[in-house]
Structures are given as C-alpha cells and as structure tokens.
Design an enzyme around this catalytic site. Structure first.
Site, PDB file in Angstrom:
ATOM      1  N   PRO A   1       0.808  -1.220   0.000  1.00 58.33           N
ATOM      2  CA  PRO A   1       0.000   0.000   0.000  1.00 58.33           C
ATOM      3  C   PRO A   1       0.841   1.270   0.000  1.00 58.33           C
ATOM      4  CG  PRO A   1      -0.058  -1.045   2.157  1.00 58.33           C
ATOM      5  CD  PRO A   1       0.621  -2.012   1.229  1.00 58.33           C
ATOM      6  N   ASN A   2       0.334   2.277  -0.656  1.00 63.64           N
ATOM      7  CA  ASN A   2       0.901   3.626  -0.737  1.00 63.64           C
ATOM      8  C   ASN A   2       2.139   3.708  -1.621  1.00 63.64           C
ATOM      9  OD1 ASN A   2      -0.920   5.055   1.124  1.00 63.64           O
ATOM     10  ND2 ASN A   2      -0.050   3.674   2.671  1.00 63.64           N
TER      11      ASN A   2
ATOM     12  N   ARG B   1       5.576  11.039  -2.342  1.00 63.40           N
ATOM     13  CA  ARG B   1       5.289  10.800  -0.929  1.00 63.40           C
ATOM     14  C   ARG B   1       6.564  10.915  -0.084  1.00 63.40           C
ATOM     15  NH1 ARG B   1       4.946   4.599   1.129  1.00 63.40           N
ATOM     16  NH2 ARG B   1       4.534   5.016   3.328  1.00 63.40           N
TER      17      ARG B   1
ATOM     18  N   TYR C   1      11.508   8.225   1.355  1.00 64.14           N
ATOM     19  CA  TYR C   1      11.342   7.163   0.362  1.00 64.14           C
ATOM     20  C   TYR C   1      12.042   7.450  -0.967  1.00 64.14           C
ATOM     21  CZ  TYR C   1       7.877   5.625   3.715  1.00 64.14           C
ATOM     22  OH  TYR C   1       7.244   5.216   4.865  1.00 64.14           O
TER      23      TYR C   1
ATOM     24  N   ASN D   1       7.660  -5.858  -1.252  1.00 61.83           N
ATOM     25  CA  ASN D   1       7.804  -4.709  -0.367  1.00 61.83           C
ATOM     26  C   ASN D   1       6.433  -4.526   0.256  1.00 61.83           C
ATOM     27  OD1 ASN D   1       7.841  -2.317   0.937  1.00 61.83           O
ATOM     28  ND2 ASN D   1       8.837  -1.158  -0.708  1.00 61.83           N
TER      29      ASN D   1
ATOM     30  N   ALA E   1       3.226  -0.731   4.567  1.00 68.76           N
ATOM     31  CA  ALA E   1       2.670  -0.707   5.920  1.00 68.76           C
ATOM     32  C   ALA E   1       2.232  -2.092   6.389  1.00 68.76           C
ATOM     33  CB  ALA E   1       1.494   0.260   5.979  1.00 68.76           C
TER      34      ALA E   1
ATOM     35  N   GLU F   1      12.104 -10.142   1.039  1.00 68.83           N
ATOM     36  CA  GLU F   1      11.418  -8.954   1.574  1.00 68.83           C
ATOM     37  C   GLU F   1      12.310  -7.735   1.369  1.00 68.83           C
ATOM     38  OE1 GLU F   1      10.908  -9.299   5.791  1.00 68.83           O
ATOM     39  OE2 GLU F   1       9.880  -7.369   5.983  1.00 68.83           O
TER      40      GLU F   1
ATOM     41  N   HIS G   1      12.641  -3.293   1.463  1.00 68.63           N
ATOM     42  CA  HIS G   1      12.124  -2.005   1.926  1.00 68.63           C
ATOM     43  C   HIS G   1      13.008  -0.894   1.388  1.00 68.63           C
ATOM     44  CE1 HIS G   1       9.417  -3.938   4.793  1.00 68.63           C
ATOM     45  NE2 HIS G   1      10.407  -4.774   5.040  1.00 68.63           N
TER      46      HIS G   1
ATOM     47  N   ARG H   1      14.084   3.331  12.110  1.00 69.80           N
ATOM     48  CA  ARG H   1      12.954   4.265  12.151  1.00 69.80           C
ATOM     49  C   ARG H   1      12.153   4.111  13.453  1.00 69.80           C
ATOM     50  NH1 ARG H   1       9.733   4.235   6.673  1.00 69.80           N
ATOM     51  NH2 ARG H   1       8.788   6.029   7.711  1.00 69.80           N
TER      52      ARG H   1
END
Lengths: 151, 151, 151, 151, 151, 151, 151, 151, 151, 151, 151, 151
Positions: free
Chosen positions: F12-13, F20, F25, F76, F79, F100, F102, F109
């Site tokens: 998502p996003n 964004r 990012y 990825n 969220a 996985e 990111h 973070r």
C-alpha cells in the site's frame, strides 16, 4: 472396534456448579452435566470415568492412573487452567489425546483467565458453551480415541 | 561426626520417570535414581529419607517434619519449581541448607521453565545432568550438612 | 579409554578471587581453585587446560582452539554470563559438551544476574556451592567427555 | 572516479564458518567468502580490506582506522549485532556509509537475535542469503561509496 | 596528607573526541581534556594516571591494577556504560571510590543510553557538562580519595 | 534452464512513490522502479510480473495465484509489514522463496516499524537502499528461483 | 561581565535535612548547605536566590519568576524528580540552563528513584556526592550562566 | 420451529486448505469441509450460507448483511483472528451469537497466534480439531440459533 | 477565498450507526450525520465529499485521490484507528491537514482502543461527543483548510 | 433556558502561554485565549468562570467549588494530565460533564504525554488545534451543559 | 503511660465524602468519620489531631510538624496513594509508625489503584471496610504508639 | 441476633509460626494467635471455627463447607495469596464476606508478594500488624457478618 474409554476430569470448585456464580457458570449442577455426558457416551459407544477434586495432587494421580486404561481425556481444569504446571506435565506425561473444555468463554473474561498453561499439551479447546462445552468435547474426545486405537 | 541425614524430595510427576517424555527426562526410573542415591550415600556416610508426591501439601508437610531430624535437603521440585511459593516458604521456614536439582537444563527450555521460585531459598542449583544432577546434588548436600553440624 | 581432556575457562574478574567481595565469592583464590581442580582431575583420570582472561576475545579464541583437542568444557563465564552472545556462539560453534558453573547462586541475586545467555548452549549448570561448584562441574564434565568419546 | 575503498568487517566466530552450525550458517568457509568478495570487487572496480576478529576492541580500532582511507564499510557484526554499543558508536563516529549484512535471516530466529543495535547507524541491512548477503552488500556499498565521493 | 592518586579511565571511542559527532560530544579532543585534567590535578595536589582503550579487557586489567596504588577512580565508560557488567564487577572488586562521568546528559538521550550498569557501584555520577564533567569529577574524586586516606 | 519467473509485489501507498515523503522514500516513482527492475530482469534472464495494490486482499489473491507459475516472490509489504498476518500466511501457504525489501532502513525508524510479521516467512530481507533494495532483491530472488528449479 | 544570578531550588522534604534518614542524605542541614553555597558563590562571583518548598506549585511559581532575572537554575527536585511533569514543563518554559543535583546517587537506589522526569530538560546531572553535589552543581551553573550571558 | 439459518465465514488463505502447510492445517480442502458442513446441517435442520474471502472488507460486508436473515454465525477468522478489530466490531454490531472456530489449536502455537481479538465478542471458541472444529461449531451454532429464536 | 473542499472519511462498520451498540455510538444514523455535516458545511462555506467503506484499500485509494482536490480531511477511522498503518501512511503521504474524530471517548474505553496509530499524522483529535465530534471536527478542518490555502 | 455556567480550568505553566515553547504551544497568550473564550461564550449564551493555577490543590478546590454552581467544566490539565489522579478524582467527584482540551496533539508527542489520567472521567477530548481546541471545547461544553439542565 | 497522640491525615477529595461516588466510598461524611474517630479515641485514651487537605504540600508540612509531638500517624492518602513520593518521603523522614487506611478495597479496583507508593513506609495497611477502616486503623495506631513510647 | 459464626482459615506454613523467620512473622505461635482470637470472639459474641492446612485442596473443601453455616470468613492465605486462583474461586463461589489478613505488610516486601489474587474477592485487607492483623480482622468480620444477617 469396541467401546473407547474416556477419563473426564473436573477441576476445583466445579462440585459447586449450579449454585456458584450462575450468571457465569450456568444453573446446571455437576450431576446434571455428568448425566448428560453419560447419556451421550452411550450413544457414541464410549465408557466414561468421571472424577472431580479440589486437590491438584488427586487430579495428577488420576491422570497418571488413566495411562493404563483410557483412550482419551476430557478436562475442565477450572482455576488450575491458569497455573497448574503440575497438571500440564501430568497430561504431557501420559501421552493421551487431551480435550480441554471450559463452561465460560475464558478468552472473554479477566486478563488472567485468558491464558491456559494446559492448552499447549491439549489437542484442542472448547469453551463458552456451558454444558455443551462438555458434550462437544466428548464428541471430539471419542473421535480422537478411535483414531488412536486405529493407529 | 557420624552420619549426616538428608531428606530427598521428588516433586510431581517424577513417579513416572523412565516412561515420561524420555527424550527430555531420560530412561532411568525413579527407583533406579533412588538406588543410585542410596549407593552413593553409603559411600559418603549419609542416611537418606526419600519422598515423592504429586501433592504440594504432602511435600510441605514432609519438609516441615524434616526440621526435627535432617541436616540438609535435596529437592527436585518438578513443576512446582515455577509457582509453588508454599514450597519455597516451607524450605525457608525450616532453615536447612537446600540443594535444588533438575534432570533437564531448565534454563535451556521453554521461557516459563527458566524461572525458579525455589532458587532464592536454596544454597545452589544443579540442572541438566539427568540422574547425575541428583548424585552431584547429594555430594553437595552432604558437604553442606557436615559444615552445618560443625557450626 | 585413556585420559579425557577438559578445558576450564575462568571469565573476567575471577583472577581477583579471594580478595574480591569475599562475602559473595568466598575466600579461596583462583590458584587454590585450580589446585583443587588438578587434584580431582588426577583422581578422575582427566587432563585439564585452565585459562583465565578478562578479555572476551581471548576466551572466544581459546574456546575455538579447544575444538581441536578437548572433550568437554567447564566455564565460569563471570560477568559475561549475562551478555556475551559472542561467548555463547563460540561454545555452540565448537560443539563440545559444556558445563556452566558459578561460585554464587546467581538465581538468588540481583535480577540481572539471574539470566544466563550461556545456559541454552550448555548441557547443565551448577551454581552456589563456591569452589565445590567447580569440583562438581569437573565430575559432570568428565562423565560427559567419556560418553562423548564412546559414541 | 577511480577505485572505491571498502572495509569488510567480520565479527566474532565467523572464522569458524563452514564448520560451525552449517545448517544455519551454510558450508562456505570465510576464505571462500573472501575470495568471492575479492572477485566481485574487481568487477565493480573496488578495493577491499578484510578483517576478522573475535575481539570487540580490535574491530573498534579497525573501524576507527578506516575513517582515514575507506569510502564505505560492510560489517557482519556476528554476535556483536545484539549488544555491542561500542561497535555502534564506532561506526557512528567515523561517519562512513555502513552496510550491515548477516548470513542468516536474523528476523526469523530467536527473539534476541531480531534486535540489532547496529542497524540505526547503518544505511541498510541485508540478511538471510548466506554468502550472497555479502555479495549483495558489496554491490550496495560500492554504490554508496561512489555517491559519497561525488558529493 | 600528600598527593592523592587517581586513575582516569576513558572508555571506547573516546579517542576520537573532537572529531566524533561534535554536536553531541563537543569539539575538545581527548588530549585537551587530559591537559585540563592535569592542570586541575596540580591545583588540587593530585596525581593522575590516564588510560583510554577500546578494549573492555584492557580497561578491566587497568582497574584491577589500580587497586594496588590508586585512591579513587574517575571513569567515563562510554558505550560500556550500558552493558559491560565485567567493568562493573571490576570496579566493585577493587573497592575504590568511583566517580562516573559522561560528556553528554545520558538521561536526556535515547532510551538505551539512560541506563547505566556502572552507576550502582559508583559513589556518584556527573553528566552533561562536556569537558567540565571531567573537571567536576576530578574535584569529587580528589575529595573522596582524601576522605578515604583519612579513614 | 530457461527464464525464471518472479512475482514482484508492491504494498500500500507505494503507488505514490516519488511524491510521498521523498526525504524518506526517495524521488524515484514506482514506474521508474519497475523500469529498472525490468531492465535488470532481462540481464538476469528473468520474467517479472509486477503488481501494486492498496488492498490487502488483492495482494493475498495475487500471491495465491503465483503458486501456479512463479519461481520466487519479491515483496515490499509497505505498511502491511507490521500487521498483515494474512499476507504472512499467504506467503507461507504458497511455499515459494520470498525476498522482503524495503526502500528505507526500517530498523532505524520508529519503534513500530522495526518489527516485520513477514520476515519469519521470508528467506531474507534487504532494506535501506532505496531503489537498489529492489534491484539487489531481484538478484537474490533470481538466484533462489534458479536453485529451486534445480532441486 | 558582572555577577551571574542563580536560582537554587530545594524540593520537598529537604527542609528536614540532617535529621531525615542521615544514612542516606548525610548529616548536613539545609542551612549548612546554603551557607556553603553562599560561600562558594562569593568566590565564583555569583549571586544566589535560594528557595525551598514542599509545594510543587510554589516551586513552579518561583521558577516562572526566575525567567525575569536569573541566568541559571540549580535544582534538587527531591521526590518531584520522579513524577512532577509540571516542574519539568516549568523548567522547559523559562528556557534557562538547568543543573539537576541530588545528594544521594539515585541510580544506585530503588528502581523508581532511577528515573528522572526532570533530566531531559536539564543540561546535566550531578548526584551522589552529598553537599558536594550542590557545590559542584554551583560551579557548573555559574559557568553555564557566564556562557549564556556571553551569547 | 423451522430451519435455523447460519452464516459460515472462512477467513483469508482458507481457500488454499489441503495444499497449505498440511502438517498444521490438515489435508481436507475447503470444498470437503463445506460438504461436511452441509451434510451435518441437513441432519440438524439448518440452512447454511458459506462465504470465503481474503478481503477483510468483504467479510465485514457479509457479516453486516447477515443481520437481516441469519440466526447465528460460525467464523474461522484465519489470520484476521489476531488483528482485525474491524471484523470484531462487525460481529459485535450485528448482535448475533458467534461461534469462533480454528482448525489448529492456536493456544499451542506461536505466541502471536494465542491472542484472539475476536474472542471477546464470541459466545465460545472451538479449536484444534481440524475439520471437526467446524462440525462441532455447527452443532454449537445451531443450538444457539434455536435458543435465540425461542427468546 | 472561495469554498474550501473537505474529504470526510467514515471507516468500517460506521454504515451501521444508529443500529449498532447505540449505548456506545448513539442513535443517529450515518445519513443523519452526513446531513448535519452538509448543513454545517454550507454555513461554513465548505464543500464536502463523504465516503464510507469497510474496505481499508478503498479508503486508502480515496485518500490518495483527495490529494488532487481536497484542502483538508476529516476521518473517523473506526476500528482501523488501532492498527491500519496503511491508512496512516496514506494520510501522511497526501500531506493534507487531517482531523481525527471519534463518536465515543476512545481514551475511556478498553485498553486497546486508547491507542491510535492515526493520531501522529493528524493535526488534532476530537472524541467523545457523538455526532458533535464530527461537527466540531468540520469547524476545525475548515479553519485548517483556509489557513492552508492562504499559505 | 437561561445562561449555562461553565468553569474553565487552565493547569500549570499555562500562565506562560505565548512565551513558552511557542513552536509547540503557539503565540497566543492566556489573556488572548480567555478573551476569545469570553467572546464566544456571549454568542453561545454562556457564562464563564476562568481559573489558572500552578497548584494542584488550588485546582482541586476550584473544581469542588464548581459543583455548587457550574453546569459543565472545560479543563486543560497541562502537565497534570499525565499524573494527577487527585484532579481526576475531583472531576469524578463533582459529577459534572467534563471537556478535556489540549493546545497540542498530545497523541503525536513524547510517549509519556500520550496517556491522560483525566480522560476516563471526561465526556470527550479535543486536542491539537491551539486556541481553537478551547473554542471547540466551549461549544461542546455548552451543549453538554444544556442537555444536563434539560434532564 | 498517659494519652498517646495521633495525627490523622485525610488526603485529597475526602472533604467531599458522603456526596462523592457513594457506591464506592459510602454515605458517611468526613465529619461523621471524624466524630467516630474522636469517640473511639476517648475510649482508647488517645488524643487526635485531624487534618484534611487537597494540597500535597500542606500534607507534607503537617506530617513534618507531627514529628515534634505525635506518637503515630494514620493516613488515608486518597489519590496521592498512587504517585505522591513526596508524601512517602515525608512519612519516612519523620520516622513515626504509619497506618495506611482506605475506605475502599484498592486491590479490587482499577489496576492503577492497586499500587501504593506509601505502603513501603507504612507499618501496615487496612482497606475496604469504609468508616471501619479508620476505626480499625485507630486501634492499630494506638497500639503502635504505646509500644513506641515504651521503647 | 445471636452469635455470628466465623470461619478462620490459616494457609500453608502458618503452623510453624513462632519458629519460622520470626524477624518477619513475629514470635507468636499459631496456638497463641488462636487463643487471642477465641478470647476476642467471646467479647464480640462470635463463634469461631479455625482451620490450618498446607493443602490447597483441604482449604478449598473447608471453604465450600462453610457456605452451609458460616456468616463470614477470615483468611490468611499465606503463600497461596499469590497464585491460588482455586482458593479465590472457592471464596467467590460461597459468596460470604471475606476478610484477608497478613501478619507482615506484603506491600512492603518482595515484588511477588505485593500481588494478591485473593484481594479482588475479599471485602477488605488488613496487613502488617502481626497478631493484631487477625484481631482487627475479627472485628471487621464480625461486623460484616452481623450486617449480612440483618439483610
């Protein structure tokens, strides 16, 4: 295959059922539950031995004894659910399939009642259906007992 | 100085040793452990009283009794290790040197088995060596008993 | 079967034994402990290599070295007990049976001393008996070493 | 732009690779990993300095030294991942881009291995791909080193 | 009473002072701090031995050594503040008065920097005043050393 | 061996990438990332299917679908990394090797972003390298896919 | 530069110093501490206003007042250290450099005394040196006040 | 009283049953489970509507819809068990008796699977009996539905 | 300045308002809330787009869409308040001022309802006033939207 | 119905508004906020009594007093939000509807500011809108006061 | 021995007794409690000084004062029970025997009410018996006072 | 009204009173406590049944029995205070008013002794006054018993 043999264990304070906090535990007495279990066991071709005690040690002894004759165990550990590792170890030691039952839905009550030290040594758990928790538990236990005898 | 007297306490489910989860607890039976203990006690000039019970209250009573005659206590509290504050208080109350033993290495098992409520009232702890945990524990207990008699 | 070979590892600050907080750690010096270990090792037909260091890296190197010749390891990790995952991984890497010993009963002391990162890679643990923790540990290690050679 | 210079840091116990718990860490030896790194570095026009130590202080010293000549750092902190704040502070102090690599997927192992005190001072982390964790890490480090030189 | 003797211990990464994250640790180099300490020590009639190391074991060895000649210890444990129980035990073992100092206010930083494993064995702590943390610490240490010699 | 087939899943996003929070990012758009992935996939002789959705259920469906044709998965989870056990179970269910990735270093973070419910079912994790996290992830995935086909 | 002005704040129960738990807080009375502070302030060319109150609100009011005239604040928040966020916010609001002092080493006492809600708004903390905590604190505060006036 | 109407809800990933991790979830496919449910429902004089979705929103919509026609709900929330408060609130909103079922004994699995956010709005829970969890659940649901119609 | 444009987002289960647990959420239906919002929006010279969905993905898509036309967002995330980091990231990604509203006072309910993952990306939160939470939220949002247009 | 009467309570440090950390709390002074509240109260036909104190006890006394004449309370408890159970109990004791307001969004700040001990005794909470938090709070309080008078 | 002198301290909000949440705190007013205390004190030959305040500082001052004349203290700290370390330290400072009383059974209420920071400095605690908690507390306090005078 | 009947329950290890850790529990024997209780019961016109057991089950049985004749229960649960949920459930089941007493102030001892699982089902608790805890408890119990008979 013949009858299967099931040990039914009622933990502490369950002798007061019917009179004890009926808004939580219902109005059926332990005798009435046992009658219902016996009736269903005949239908399912099972033989029950039923014990109740407020003494942890007595329950451990009974469970030990069961390893010589029973094919499965149904247990409502009552308050012992939450701390009796001795009971847990006894169940693990005898190696029989265990069905854990509770009258009330322990996962919807006080925080400390949501954790069962018994659960990790049981095949499964049934809770929240009052007397029916036992009757459904008996159906599950009989099936597990039959599978075990077949192996 | 004469023989020292040691109470050996086996906690719940230890009566099933040899048959219970042998991959964890080994294949020696409780009788075999007790024989080994008795053999070594003769070598060390000690006299043993050995008790096993699945009843917390029985163990507490036995420990109380020991304050009249024993010089030290060896205890494998079994499942009671993790919650029986009654046992802990009994051991503290009698004031004898206590050696805590475990067949398995409790610090390498499930999280809940790593905490011993008994440990703070024991002189020391021996775990993970199977039957040898008891035999090493007996050596330790005899030495503590002798030191105590000398005082 | 011939002599078994044991590495004895003393962790940080143990070089000050006898003079360091004797109410906790006793009055025996490290030399005296080593003498006692050597005496017992002869009786048990074992050969010891003894090392002490305040440097984690030195201990890791010694443990690595041991995989070429030792049959078992006795370790009192001292303060490293509670945080040296490097030591833990070293012990796991060499694959020898490990006996963890402590002079004091770490389970009866400050909260942070009750947790051992070493324990999960050891066969067992002996703590609380002062010098005798080492001597009992040597008995345990020799037995494990013999069993290992037999396999 | 010329060759970029990369410090490759192997933490404690990595000298035993290939022989240590191969089901977790794989069968490649540290020499084989270093060869693979050197081969790829030529392809990527990079120059490597490779160090391994079981001593935290040695690694800190090496990292300090690198601030005079290196353009980036690749580090597999091994067990130090989980507690060596000294290493973390050293990496933060020298101000070079840091690539953290692990042979195994630390986020899929024991709880204590899931937390890295190094991660907050690294640009990124690569874990779980065995030798390829290093090779992918080298690609990442070379790119970061080039970007840094451009600034 | 003559000069008092003080061991000043600088922990890991402090050799990079002045160049390392100056927004946190200030622009003074370790040499400048040591000069300031020496200047003040003359005023206070004290003699200093100053050590810095990135090796935990070296610091433990130095502290052990100090028990033969020093009257007090000033220590900035750097990153070891948060996990080196070996350092803590070393300080406890030598039994000298310990003054813990930090350049930055560790209680106003990341959560993990707020906990000092050293603090429980120190007389007191001074943090947040940059170089002055050391100078105030020296005043405190000299006073403690004088009191100790008087006893 | 022919081309390997890789499913690339963007959570998502990620459709808003580039616009964004670019300080976290980066400035690359999702289209640019996908182009870079496709370019590299040709070089590595792999075929990609790329999906993005803000709907957990759509991603689960796509992952299920992949079990019929894909050789590996790059994900990825955005969220969903932190709470979508449904996604985790989907990945576990299809039994393909999972990489996985990111963009940012999630371990540096906010606390809640440091925990990945996906990680335990992935082969490995790559994070913190922006677009390169994907490209390194593709290299890892292609290798895992080839090994899988060989088995 | 002229005299600097310092507010000295004594928190609750400090009016009983000398008579209150002297084994922890020493035998000096508050008057004696104040005298020592005044003596040193003359030497350092500083002017003190000293207040003590058992009322949180009074201390907040005094701190507010200080923003009109003081150059720095020394505060021993006593029990308020551990919960008075109002005091913390007052100190943050006035924007003066704050030196937090404690007679005892709070980091070596009960767990709840180790956490200071004041620390994050202070420049630094000095604790464990009895009366000297104040005197060292005054030195620190005077220096901070001078630096502030210079800006 | 006529037939009772039951909504049966299968959560995410349950469409892969039989092929997904059969050692945990068994070899029965969802179709087989549905057949078994339909067979038993006839015996019990109940009418079933069965839905499965990997989309939380779809399940919420279906549960909302059920408030117009169903007498009870059986739900295996799958992964949503552990975090979908939306599902929980939907079940609470429609006010029907809810029976929560699980194929595996969630209380004997990973820590995160032991907590059900659904449980507090269910009448009871049945888990660990494979397909029989559903069949026992149907018996329970039919009884609850009949009681509800009687009220 | 012309009309400001506000997106109003209703999360899962809010379509059942009025009929769902009215003792907690009140008796107003969603239509009535929307009417009240529209009436007030005219008074405040604002234009509303109102969406409700039980699908997290739909809400994320709508929020993404809003970045092209809206000046502010009012959101009642319902159950998503407590776990939908996807929603949080969507709100952060579009960069519009966000007003979080709740019908009930979430800080006075079950522990798990007191934590909002949305709050850190919102300007502010209004909860506990039933329909008025929305109306007050609209006033706040309109003001924030106007300020934003002015910038 | 006549005017409603509202007590407005400003907690500690709010007297410094405008000058205190304006990046968090804004530039409006308490006088300006009070003016704005008075202006709006006339529009809404309400009468205000406004108090501010840095003394918890004074606020408790004022709240007690209000039970004789007020119809509702607006409170910005400032730092007391997080620990003053006395204030909470005072509000619960007088039984008036309480509206909790905060200038900043406490749920987006430091962890300790996210928890309000006041919230469970308030009808609702408004935070994050600066002065508007008070004005929206006044609207809410007036409405609650009117409803209360009607009952 | 003459009369003993007892300070009775009522904490915040207790002035509202009788009218405040009577289902929890009962219907007796503070005056009625004080009358009952005075009546019993005559019977027990004790002299009471009774204070109530909503101001922590006032209570601390009163307790300090009591060290000059009182023989024991009875305190119902009200809300201060749970956070006023200042009160705790005041009680510890004066060194009188302290009896802590509560009207309600704090151990059966909300989690935060179960912890008393006062308890560790009290001789004992009596709670749950309404007015009788005070009367039983007076009996206990008088006895402690007499014992103290005898010493 | 006639005599009221009270069951007095002494938990495990209390049979050793007088000889067991007298610095904590005092020098009175259980017989002496029982005599004091009997003497006071005559004064208060009450009839006591006193039981002591080290067996949890025996205590549960006795409590069950009491529901047929007793008007109130006084219980010192000893070590069972901290874990015997069976005892708690027994007390809840019989529905009599319960007074919990302890010789020592459990809230001032080790952390694990501060939590009572019995407290939530008791009317109140009295602890810390040695034998007087029982005598005050008897006064409380007699009063509760009389009130109960009146109802």
């Amino acid at each position: 295959m013949g009858k299967v043999k099931i040990l039914v264990v009622h933990g502490p304070n369950l002798n007061l059922l019917g009179e004890r906090e009926p808004q939580i535990y219902g109005r059926a007495t332990l005798d009435e539950i046992n009658s219902a279990l016996n009736t269903l066991s005949e239908e399912l071709d099972a033989e029950l031995k039923i014990v109740q005690s407020n003494h942890e040690g007595v329950l451990v002894d009974e469970i030990h004894e069961a390893r010589r004759w029973a094919d499965a165990i149904i247990i409502n550990p009552g308050a012992f659910t939450h701390y009796s590792i001795a009971l847990r170890d006894a169940l693990a030691a005898v190696g029989l399939p265990v069905v854990e039952v509770h009258l009330s839905n322990i996962h919807a009550r006080e925080e400390f009642r949501r954790h069962s030290v018994i659960a990790p040594v049981a095949v499964g758990q049934i809770c929240g259906f009052g007397v029916d928790s036992y009757l459904l538990g008996l159906r599950a236990a009989v099936k597990l007992a039959r599978e075990r005898k077949k192996e």
